[in-house]
Design a protein around this motif. Structure first.
Motif, PDB file in Angstrom:
ATOM      1  N   THR A  53      -4.464   3.559 -34.306  1.00 38.70           N
ATOM      2  CA  THR A  53      -5.617   3.992 -33.516  1.00 38.70           C
ATOM      3  C   THR A  53      -6.327   5.146 -34.209  1.00 38.70           C
ATOM      4  O   THR A  53      -5.697   6.119 -34.620  1.00 38.70           O
ATOM      5  N   ILE A  54      -7.626   4.993 -34.345  1.00 37.24           N
ATOM      6  CA  ILE A  54      -8.478   6.021 -34.929  1.00 37.24           C
ATOM      7  C   ILE A  54      -9.226   6.721 -33.808  1.00 37.24           C
ATOM      8  O   ILE A  54      -9.889   6.072 -32.991  1.00 37.24           O
ATOM      9  N   GLY A  55      -9.129   8.046 -33.748  1.00 36.63           N
ATOM     10  CA  GLY A  55      -9.760   8.802 -32.676  1.00 36.63           C
ATOM     11  C   GLY A  55     -11.137   9.314 -33.053  1.00 36.63           C
ATOM     12  O   GLY A  55     -11.621   9.156 -34.182  1.00 36.63           O
ATOM     13  N   ILE A 111     -14.557  -6.431 -24.715  1.00 31.60           N
ATOM     14  CA  ILE A 111     -15.528  -7.513 -24.610  1.00 31.60           C
ATOM     15  C   ILE A 111     -15.715  -8.132 -25.992  1.00 31.60           C
ATOM     16  O   ILE A 111     -15.981  -7.420 -26.963  1.00 31.60           O
ATOM     17  N   PRO A 112     -15.614  -9.457 -26.133  1.00 36.19           N
ATOM     18  CA  PRO A 112     -15.770 -10.064 -27.459  1.00 36.19           C
ATOM     19  C   PRO A 112     -17.196  -9.913 -27.976  1.00 36.19           C
ATOM     20  O   PRO A 112     -18.161 -10.136 -27.246  1.00 36.19           O
ATOM     21  N   THR A 113     -17.322  -9.525 -29.244  1.00 33.11           N
ATOM     22  CA  THR A 113     -18.647  -9.390 -29.855  1.00 33.11           C
ATOM     23  C   THR A 113     -18.982 -10.567 -30.750  1.00 33.11           C
ATOM     24  O   THR A 113     -20.034 -10.583 -31.391  1.00 33.11           O
ATOM     25  N   GLY A 114     -18.112 -11.583 -30.816  1.00 32.07           N
ATOM     26  CA  GLY A 114     -18.377 -12.734 -31.657  1.00 32.07           C
ATOM     27  C   GLY A 114     -17.963 -12.469 -33.095  1.00 32.07           C
ATOM     28  O   GLY A 114     -17.293 -11.484 -33.410  1.00 32.07           O
ATOM     29  N   VAL A 133     -18.495   6.546 -29.628  1.00 31.97           N
ATOM     30  CA  VAL A 133     -17.203   5.856 -29.678  1.00 31.97           C
ATOM     31  C   VAL A 133     -16.079   6.865 -29.554  1.00 31.97           C
ATOM     32  O   VAL A 133     -16.031   7.866 -30.271  1.00 31.97           O
ATOM     33  N   GLY A 134     -15.159   6.603 -28.619  1.00 32.77           N
ATOM     34  CA  GLY A 134     -14.035   7.507 -28.400  1.00 32.77           C
ATOM     35  C   GLY A 134     -12.856   7.216 -29.288  1.00 32.77           C
ATOM     36  O   GLY A 134     -12.150   8.132 -29.719  1.00 32.77           O
ATOM     37  N   LYS A 135     -12.623   5.927 -29.574  1.00 29.24           N
ATOM     38  CA  LYS A 135     -11.509   5.563 -30.440  1.00 29.24           C
ATOM     39  C   LYS A 135     -11.669   4.119 -30.883  1.00 29.24           C
ATOM     40  O   LYS A 135     -12.465   3.351 -30.325  1.00 29.24           O
ATOM     41  N   VAL A 160     -13.715   1.397 -28.607  1.00 25.84           N
ATOM     42  CA  VAL A 160     -13.706   1.891 -27.238  1.00 25.84           C
ATOM     43  C   VAL A 160     -14.750   2.996 -27.094  1.00 25.84           C
ATOM     44  O   VAL A 160     -14.663   4.037 -27.768  1.00 25.84           O
ATOM     45  N   THR A 161     -15.739   2.784 -26.244  1.00 26.23           N
ATOM     46  CA  THR A 161     -16.780   3.799 -26.039  1.00 26.23           C
ATOM     47  C   THR A 161     -16.227   4.943 -25.192  1.00 26.23           C
ATOM     48  O   THR A 161     -15.319   4.764 -24.376  1.00 26.23           O
ATOM     49  N   ASP A 162     -16.796   6.126 -25.368  1.00 24.34           N
ATOM     50  CA  ASP A 162     -16.279   7.276 -24.643  1.00 24.34           C
ATOM     51  C   ASP A 162     -16.833   7.323 -23.217  1.00 24.34           C
ATOM     52  O   ASP A 162     -17.726   6.562 -22.841  1.00 24.34           O
TER      53      ASP A 162
END
Length: 785
Positions: A53-55, A111-114, A133-135, A160-162
Motif C-alpha cells: 500500500t502506497i500512502g 469501482i472498475p475503471t476498465g 488520492v489517499g492511498k 482510494v480517494t481521500d
C-alpha cells in the motif's frame, strides 16, 4: 465552462439540501485528507496475499499533479513508464509481474475503471486527480476475491480517494517547471454542513510542451471532481463521487533502436510543416487527439446488524474522443457515399466500390488526408457484497454486473492545403474505412469463507469465483457477420493463508485461477472473423509464497510467485500457407481469423525493506523476473500462430527486465524540511521479436539496454499562527540526464519487421520504442486555509 457550472451548481445544491438529507447524527469516518499509511498496512500485514500500500505521503513525493501511476515504481514487480517525467497518454505503459496493462485489474474506490489501453481504454489518470488520492493498494497476486475486473489475470490496483475534511477550508496548489509546465489546482471542503454530511469540489488545469517537439506539440488537461460523504451513527455510510476529465495532447512518437542510438533525444517527429506529404507524415502537430471522460459512482455500506452488512456500488462511465494521423495520400470511395457497401463475398467480407488513391508524396502541396478515429464508450454496472460474521468465520457473498457499448470509426478527410498546414475539411468525408461496434456484458459471482484459528495466528481464505461474458460485435463496412456469443469460466478457486510464526513474523501464500475472456481489441482492434468454437477464454494460474517481518519502524518481506497464462488471443491467417501481406494481419480482415495462441509463464522473487531511524529513513525493493513465451515445437501450427503476431516461441516477453530495483533515502534535517533521494534501476530486456514480413520467419530478438535514474525531492512545510499551512516542493527527475529507452510500445508489438529482406537482413524500420524523458525540474506550492 458548462461543466464547471454544473459541478459548482451541484455543490451549492448539496449545501442547501443538507439539513433535509441529514436524518440522523453521525461522526465523520476515520479517513482524513492525508491518510497516514502505517508500516503494517504498507507491507500487507495480516493479509493472505502479496500486497503493498502506497500512502498519500508517498504519492506527494512526486511533483504535485504528476501522473498518479508513477508512484507505483516503488512496488516490486511493477513497472511504469511515461514519455514525460510527469505523465503521458499514448506513451503510458504499465506491467506487473510480466503481465501487461490489459492483464491487470484497475479499480477506483473499488469501482472498475476498465482496461487501460490508450485507444479506447481508460487509463487511471483519466479519472483521478493525484492530490485527491489517499492511498493506492497494489495486490501483486490475483488471490484477492471480489475484484471487479475482467483483466485481473495477474493482480489488481485500487486507487482510494481521500475523505472530505472535517472543517470548512480551501486548498490551492500551483506548479511550474521544465518544458513550460504550468498547473493550478483548487479545492473547497464544505466541512460537516449537517450531522455526518460533508463533501469537496476540486478543479485543476495543467499544460506543458512535449519536450521532444516543443514548437508543435503539447498537452492540456482540465479536471473536475466532486465527492460527497454521508456517515450514520451505526457505521453505515453513503459516498458519491463524480469526475470529469477534458484532455487534449500530442503525445510522443515511437522510434527504432537505430534511430534512438543516432539521436537519443529525438522521437523523430517533425516540429514544423515542410509542405511535402512524404515528410509531414511525421509532423508532431498531427499526432495525438482529445478525450472527454465522465465517471460517476456511489459506495454504500449498510450495517444490518452487529454481524451482518451489505455493500452496493453502482457506477456509470462514458468517454468520447478522437485520435489523428496525417496521411501522405488522399482516398476517395467511388460513387460519393463514403460508407457504401455493394454486397458481401463468399467469406462474408464486404464488397465496396473502388477506392481511388491520389498520391504524389514528394510534391510540395501534394494530396494528403487526415485520418480521424472517433471513439465512444459507455460502461454501467453495479457491485454488491453481503458480509456475515459468526464465531471464527467471516463470510462474503458478492457479485458484479456490467454492461457496455463501444464504437470506433476510421474516417478520412482531405487536407485543405498541405503546403501550408494540416487543417482538414470536415465537410468532405471521402472515405470511411470501418465502423465497428461491440457490446460486452459481464457477470461475476463469488463466495469466500475466512477462517481464523489458534488465537487468530492462522487465517485461511477459501473462495471461489465464476464469470459469464456475453459479446455482441459487428462491423458492416468490413464483414457481414454479427458476432454474438457468450463464454463462462469454470468455478475458479481463490485460496490464501497466513500464519503468524512469532512476534512480527508472518508466513503467507495463495493459489488462484483467473479468467479474462476475450480482449475487446479482438473486436475493435481488427476485422478478423471471430468463431466462438475456435476460442477458449484467456486464463491464468497464480501461486504465491512469502514471508513478512513487520514492526512500526521497520519491515521486510520476501515473496516468490509463479504465473501461467494460457489461451492468449491473436489474429492469424486463415490459410497459413498462403502469401499474405503482413498489413492484413496487423489490421485483420476476412482473410484472417482470431484464434488462441500460446501463452506465457512468468516467475520471480520480490524483496522489500524499510527502516525508520528518526531523522533518516531507508526504503528499497528488488524484483527478479523471468517472463517467457511458451515454446511450441518448431514447425508446429502453434508456433506459426505465434509468429503471425510477431512472437518467437520460448523468447523473453518484451520490455520485462530480469532485474529491477528501487531505493530511497529520506532525511529530515530540521522541522518541516524533508529531502528524499531515490535511485531506480531497470535492467536490459528484450525490445522486439524480429519476424520477417509475409513469411513470418523467425529472425531473432532485439535487446535494449537497461538504465538507472536518480531523482531528488525537497519539501518544506511551514505552519504559523493565523497563516495558511504552506508546502514548498522542488523535484528533479533524471538528475544526471541519462538517455535511455523508456518503454516498448504495445501499438506495434504484433507487427513483423517490414525492413527485413534477405538482401538486407539487419535493416530495421519498425518503430517500437518510446524515448525516456530528460532531466526535468518541477516547483510546486500548496496552501491550505
Amino acid at each position: 465552462m458548462r461543466m464547471s457550472t454544473l459541478l459548482v451548481s451541484s455543490a451549492l445544491c448539496l449545501i442547501m439540501a443538507a439539513p433535509a438529507l441529514a436524518q440522523t447524527t453521525a461522526t465523520t469516518g476515520a479517513d482524513t485528507i492525508d491518510e497516514v499509511v502505517v508500516t503494517a498496512e504498507r507491507f500487507g500485514s495480516g493479509l493472505t496475499r502479496a500486497t503493498f500500500t502506497i500512502g498519500a505521503e508517498d504519492i506527494q513525493e512526486r511533483p504535485l499533479g504528476a501522473e498518479i501511476a508513477q508512484a507505483l515504481v516503488k512496488v516490486p514487480g511493477v513497472q511504469v513508464s511515461t514519455g514525460d517525467a510527469r505523465g503521458g497518454s499514448f506513451s503510458f505503459e504499465i506491467y506487473m509481474r510480466g503481465l501487461s496493462d490489459e492483464q491487470i485489474g484497475l479499480t477506483l474506490d473499488g469501482i472498475p475503471t476498465g482496461d487501460s489501453r490508450f485507444n479506447g481504454g481508460s487509463p487511471p489518470q483519466r479519472f483521478i486527480e493525484s492530490s485527491n488520492v489517499g492511498k493506492i493498494t497494489v495486490s501483486q497476486s490475483a488471490g484477492d476475491i471480489g475484484a471487479p475486473s475482467r483483466f485481473a489475470l495477474g493482480g489488481f490496483i485500487d486507487f482510494v480517494t481521500d475523505a472530505p475534511r472535517k472543517d470548512f477550508g480551501a486548498t490551492v496548489e500551483a506548479g511550474v517547471g521544465s518544458f513550460d509546465f504550468r498547473r493550478i489546482y483548487g479545492r473547497v471542503d464544505s466541512g460537516e454542513i449537517a450531522p455526518g454530511l460533508s463533501g469537496y469540489l476540486t478543479y485543476s488545469h495543467q499544460e506543458n510542451d512535449v519536450w521532444a517537439g516543443r514548437e508543435s506539440r503539447g498537452s492540456e488537461r482540465d479536471h473536475y471532481e466532486l465527492k460527497v460523504v454521508k456517515a450514520f451513527d451505526n457505521g453505515s455510510f453513503l459516498k458519491a463521487r463524480v469526475s470529469y476529465n477534458d484532455q487534449t495532447d500530442n503525445d510522443f512518437n515511437i522510434v527504432t533502436k537505430g534511430e534512438f542510438e543516432a539521436s537519443p533525444r529525438s522521437d523523430r517527429a517533425l516540429d514544423a510543416i515542410t509542405g511535402i506529404p512524404a515528410k509531414d507524415v511525421d509532423f508532431g502537430g498531427a499526432l495525438g487527439g482529445w478525450r472527454k471522460d465522465w465517471l460517476t459512482y456511489a459506495n454504500s455500506h449498510i450495517v444490518l446488524s452487529d454481524a451482518l452488512s451489505l455493500d452496493v456500488n453502482p457506477y456509470y462511465q462514458s468517454l468520447k474522443g478522437e485520435s489523428f494521423r496525417y496521411q501522405d495520400r488522399q482516398r476517395v470511395l467511388t460513387g460519393g457515399d463514403p460508407r457504401a457497401v455493394t454486397g458481401y463475398n463468399a467469406n462474408g467480407g464486404a464488397v465496396r466500390p473502388t477506392l481511388t488513391t491520389l498520391r504524389n508524396s514528394n510534391l510540395l502541396g501534394g494530396p494528403a488526408d487526415m485520418r480521424v478515429t472517433p471513439r465512444d464508450r459507455e460502461r454501467y454496472g453495479v457491485t454488491g457484497e453481503l458480509k456475515a460474521r459468526f464465531g471464527a468465520h467471516a463470510l462474503r457473498f458478492g457479485g458484479w454486473w456490467e454492461g457496455g457499448d463501444s464504437t470506433e470509426k476510421r474516417n478520412f478527410y482531405p487536407i485543405f492545403n498541405s503546403a501550408q498546414g494540416v487543417a482538414h475539411d470536415r465537410s468532405k468525408l471521402n472515405y470511411v474505412e470501418y465502423e465497428r461496434s461491440a457490446s460486452v456484458e459481464t457477470t461475476m459471482l463469488y463466495a469466500q469463507d475466512e477462517i481464523r484459528a489458534f488465537d487468530d495466528r492462522l487465517k485461511v481464505d477459501l473462495g471461489v469465483t465464476w464469470y459469464n461474458v456475453k459479446y455482441d460485435a459487428k462491423s458492416p463496412l468490413e464483414y457481414k457477420a454479427n458476432v454474438k456469443f457468450s463464454q463462462h469460466s469454470d468455478i475458479n478457486p481463490k485460496l490464501g493463508a497466513t500464519f503468524q510464526l512469532a512476534d512480527a513474523w508472518e508466513l503467507f501464500g495463495g493459489y488462484a485461477k483467473n479468467f479474462a475472456g476475450i480482449p475487446e481489441d479482438a473486436f475493435l482492434g481488427s476485422t478478423a472473423v471471430i468463431s466462438p468454437k475456435d476460442l477458449d477464454p484467456v486464463a491464468t494460474e497464480n501461486v504465491d509464497l512469502g514471508l513478512r517481518y513487520v514492526k512500526p519502524n521497520m519491515a521486510f518481506s520476501i515473496q516468490a510467485y509463479d504465473v501461467s497464462l494460457k489461451n492468449n488471443v491473436g489474429i492469424v491467417p486463415r490459410d497459413p500457407t498462403a502469401a499474405l501481406d503482413p498489413d492484413e494481419v496487423v489490421r485483420g480482415n476476412v482473410a484472417t481469423k482470431a484464434v488462441n495462441i500460446a501463452g506465457i509463464k512468468t516467475k520471480g522473487v520480490e524483496l522489500t525493506g524499510y527502516y525508520d531511524f528518526g531523522a533518516f529513513d531507508l526504503y528499497g525493493s528488488y524484483s527478479r523476473q523471468d517472463a517467457k513465451h511458451d515454446n511450441p515445437a518448431v514447425g508446429s501450427a502453434a508456433r506459426r500462430a505465434l509468429a503471425a503476431v510477431a512472437v518467437i516461441g520460448g523468447a523473453d516477453v518484451r520490455d520485462i527486465p530480469k532485474n529491477s530495483a528501487f531505493a530511497q533515502v529520506g532525511w529530515k534535517p530540521l522541522g518541516g524540511l524533508k529531502i528524499d533521494a531515490n535511485v531506480r534501476y531497470v535492467g536490459d530486456r528484450v525490445g522486439g521479436h524480429i519476424v520477417a514480413p509475409t513469411t513470418f520467419q523467425e529472425i531473432g530478438v532485439e535487446r535494449i539496454d537497461g538504465y538507472t535514474l536518480v531523482g531528488l525531492t525537497a519539501s518544506y512545510d511551514l505552519k504559523g499562527q493565523g497563516l495558511p499551512d504552506l508546502r514548498f516542493q522542488f523535484n528533479v527527475d533524471n538528475l544526471f540526464d541519462e538517455a535511455y529507452i523508456g518503454a516498448v510500445s504495445g501499438s506495434t508489438a504484433t507487427q513483423p519487421e517490414f525492413g527485413y529482406t534477405a538482401a538486407n537482413p539487419n535493416n530495421r524500420t519498425l518503430d517500437r520504442y518510446f524515448v525516456g524523458a530528460p532531466r526535468t525540474y518541477t516547483l510546486s506550492v500548496r496552501a491550505r486555509f
